[in-house]
Design an enzyme around this catalytic site. Sequence first.
Site, short mmCIF file in Angstrom:
data_model
loop_
_atom_site.label_atom_id
_atom_site.label_comp_id
_atom_site.label_asym_id
_atom_site.label_seq_id
_atom_site.Cartn_x
_atom_site.Cartn_y
_atom_site.Cartn_z
N GLY A 264 47.43 70.92 42.60
CA GLY A 264 47.64 70.06 41.44
C GLY A 264 47.73 68.59 41.84
N ASP A 265 47.69 67.73 40.82
CA ASP A 265 47.81 66.27 41.00
C ASP A 265 46.72 65.69 41.90
OD1 ASP A 265 50.12 66.36 39.46
OD2 ASP A 265 51.38 66.71 41.21
N GLU A 266 45.56 66.29 41.86
CA GLU A 266 44.45 65.83 42.70
C GLU A 266 43.79 64.57 42.15
OE1 GLU A 266 44.68 68.84 41.34
OE2 GLU A 266 44.61 70.41 42.88
N LYS B 158 42.68 64.84 38.68
CA LYS B 158 41.76 65.45 37.70
C LYS B 158 41.60 64.56 36.47
CE LYS B 158 44.48 69.02 37.51
NZ LYS B 158 45.40 68.71 38.60
N GLY C 131 50.50 66.71 34.27
CA GLY C 131 50.67 65.27 34.06
C GLY C 131 49.44 64.60 34.62
N HIS C 132 48.63 64.01 33.74
CA HIS C 132 47.37 63.42 34.16
C HIS C 132 47.41 61.93 33.88
CE1 HIS C 132 45.57 67.67 33.29
NE2 HIS C 132 46.33 67.64 34.35
N ARG D 14 53.28 90.47 24.45
CA ARG D 14 52.86 90.51 23.04
C ARG D 14 54.02 90.22 22.07
NH1 ARG D 14 50.06 96.01 24.23
NH2 ARG D 14 51.82 95.95 25.64
N GLN E 131 46.87 71.82 36.68
CA GLN E 131 47.37 72.39 37.94
C GLN E 131 46.23 72.51 38.96
OE1 GLN E 131 48.57 74.32 34.84
NE2 GLN E 131 49.89 72.55 34.88
N THR F 145 57.81 65.16 36.28
CA THR F 145 59.22 65.29 36.61
C THR F 145 59.72 64.19 37.54
OG1 THR F 145 58.61 66.75 38.44
CG2 THR F 145 59.21 67.82 36.37
N GLY F 146 58.82 63.34 38.02
CA GLY F 146 59.22 62.25 38.91
C GLY F 146 59.60 62.71 40.30
N ARG G 124 56.43 64.17 45.91
CA ARG G 124 55.48 65.21 46.29
C ARG G 124 55.49 65.38 47.80
NH1 ARG G 124 50.92 62.40 42.53
NH2 ARG G 124 51.58 63.21 40.52
N ASP H 248 41.08 55.89 49.59
CA ASP H 248 41.65 54.57 49.91
C ASP H 248 43.03 54.67 50.56
OD1 ASP H 248 42.12 55.55 47.16
OD2 ASP H 248 43.42 53.80 46.96
N VAL I 95 38.41 55.63 45.15
CA VAL I 95 38.90 54.57 46.05
C VAL I 95 40.00 53.73 45.39
CG1 VAL I 95 36.82 54.47 47.48
CG2 VAL I 95 36.94 53.08 45.38
P1 GDP Z 1 46.12 65.09 37.99
O1 GDP Z 1 47.33 65.85 37.58
O2 GDP Z 1 45.20 65.89 38.84
O3 GDP Z 1 45.40 64.44 36.84
O4 GDP Z 1 46.64 63.92 38.94
P2 GDP Z 1 47.89 62.94 38.65
O5 GDP Z 1 47.49 61.98 37.61
O6 GDP Z 1 49.13 63.73 38.45
O7 GDP Z 1 48.06 62.25 40.06
C1 GDP Z 1 47.04 61.52 40.66
C2 GDP Z 1 47.53 60.08 40.88
O8 GDP Z 1 46.62 59.41 41.72
C3 GDP Z 1 47.56 59.26 39.60
O9 GDP Z 1 48.62 58.35 39.70
C4 GDP Z 1 46.23 58.53 39.61
O10 GDP Z 1 46.28 57.28 38.92
C5 GDP Z 1 46.03 58.30 41.07
N1 GDP Z 1 44.64 58.32 41.52
C6 GDP Z 1 43.61 59.11 41.11
N2 GDP Z 1 42.52 58.89 41.86
C7 GDP Z 1 42.85 57.93 42.76
C8 GDP Z 1 42.14 57.29 43.84
O11 GDP Z 1 40.99 57.57 44.13
N3 GDP Z 1 42.84 56.35 44.55
C9 GDP Z 1 44.15 56.02 44.28
N4 GDP Z 1 44.75 55.10 45.02
N5 GDP Z 1 44.82 56.61 43.27
C10 GDP Z 1 44.19 57.56 42.54
P1 IMO Z 2 48.80 68.83 37.06
O1 IMO Z 2 47.91 69.31 35.95
C1 IMO Z 2 51.46 69.81 40.35
C2 IMO Z 2 54.00 73.34 39.85
C3 IMO Z 2 55.48 73.14 39.73
C4 IMO Z 2 55.96 74.44 40.36
C5 IMO Z 2 54.94 75.46 39.88
C6 IMO Z 2 55.36 76.24 38.65
O2 IMO Z 2 49.43 67.51 36.82
O3 IMO Z 2 48.07 68.92 38.37
P2 IMO Z 2 55.58 75.67 36.07
O4 IMO Z 2 56.39 74.63 35.36
O5 IMO Z 2 54.10 75.52 35.85
O6 IMO Z 2 56.05 77.05 35.83
O7 IMO Z 2 55.84 75.38 37.64
O8 IMO Z 2 53.77 74.71 39.58
N1 IMO Z 2 53.19 72.58 38.87
C7 IMO Z 2 52.44 71.52 39.20
N2 IMO Z 2 52.31 70.85 40.36
N3 IMO Z 2 50.73 69.44 39.27
C8 IMO Z 2 50.83 70.12 38.11
O9 IMO Z 2 50.02 69.87 37.06
C9 IMO Z 2 51.75 71.17 38.01
N4 IMO Z 2 52.11 72.03 37.02
C10 IMO Z 2 52.97 72.88 37.57
O10 IMO Z 2 55.91 72.02 40.44
O11 IMO Z 2 55.86 74.36 41.77
MG MG Z 3 49.41 65.69 37.68
#
Ligand code: GDP
Ligand code: IMO
Ligand code: MG
Length: 425
Positions: free
Chosen positions: A12-14, A16, A40-41, A142, A223, A300-301, A304, A332, A413
Amino acid sequence: MPTTVLIGAQWGDEGKGKITDHLSETADVVVRYQGGNNAGHTIVVGDERFALTLIPSGVLYPQVTPVIGNGCVIDPSVLVDEMAELDSRRIDPGRLQISANAHLIMPYHRKLDAVMERFLGRQQIGTTKRGIGPAYMDKYSRHGIRVQDLFDPKIFREKLEIALKDKNKILTKVYNSLPMDAEPIAEQYLGYADKLRAHVTDTSLLLFEAHQAGKQIIFEGAQGTLLDIDHGTYPFVTSSNPTAGGATTGSGIGPKAIDRVIGVAKAYITRVGTGPFPTELHDEIGARMVELGGEFGTVTGRRRRCGWLDLVALRYATRVNGLTEVAMTKLDILSSFETLKVAVAYDSLGERFEEFPRQQRVLYNCHPVYEELPGWNTDISEVREYGDLPEQAKQYIEYVEKAIGIPVTMIGVGPARDATVMRTA
Ligand code: GDP
Ligand code: IMO
Ligand code: MG
């Protein structure tokens, strides 16, 4: 016009959200198919920063129809707030389409999520406490309440009564917690009906018709692969299928409609919550990744956990999702590291593993086998053409491509919308 599934290839948090937003410029429909407001995107457009949890990231483009599919779990209070927030920022949420079959996250789901985690003590998953797991538990047993039930107060109240009978016993007798009253919940939830009515529809039919009409559709996973209930690091996972297959069941479209599957992966790797993480760094390098990458959760702040890029896991994600390409984000952030490591295999319990291990015990005892690559020590945040990247950065990308056998077609980047190097394979 290709139909694209975009998924998280790690935990997650890549990034996306950023990549979905980038691709949405030419899209007609952007669909969320699983998860809920555990996601959280973050999207950065000029000076503005949007943090979306439920509404698909394509919403920022006016021509896009954002869709929340049947596979999602919806907390209506969060959804209504998110719509109002967008509206206040001049993004029209009126186009949003919501599946009548999506399940609702109820207040008792949130409460159960919290008490179940507390009960697990040191074994806890570290969930987002948004009620995701308990809502999916009800769906599969169900006993769930769906979006369509909001529009039939009698049925809604009946389902709620039945659910609470069971939940209150569990809350009081198992978790030593207080019971909940049906009436305030019914009043609150039925109050959302008017706000949501115009958005609720048969989204499977909508997608079928859009596909037939040659519209461009993007499925936006939440995720990531390693958090998948079936293919992730169970039990430290979420309760849905973020992998590409989830896009079909979670939206009601057939697999043959999908042309392109993009895996989004950071140039390193992060994880929030507990569970195994072979390349995790507990040293100052990991701390530097947190600092430079701003690695704190959008929802959740939480800080990571960070580590080197794991090519064993990325090869696994390539396989289980049938990836056709990778978008590599946050390259970057690695700019100031002298040398970079990538895991190419694991040693665990006296054996070498080239493939992602299925056994939890093996995964917990993994020692990554690293290859070292040179860093580039140059700011790349202004680069927009692949040819303008330093040689070492290109070498890093091309090393990854060779290891996973598919092209890296986009390179992040920076967080801004345009901070992406597009690369034709
Ligand atoms: P998601 O959950 O996969 O959509 O990813 P998140 O938004 O939770 O976390 C990715 C974080 O990296 C966010 O704060 C984006 O603004 C930031 N981000 C995404 N792509 C890049 C990148 O190529 N470079 C940098 N420096 N930040 C990025
Ligand atoms: P995005 O879409 C990163 C993690 C939680 C926990 C596990 C289970 O922003 O990439 P849950 O509340 O889903 O039952 O928690 O999954 N988790 C994530 N980690 N990015 C997320 O979403 C996540 N959504 C859930 O931290 O380890
Ligand atoms: Mg996220």
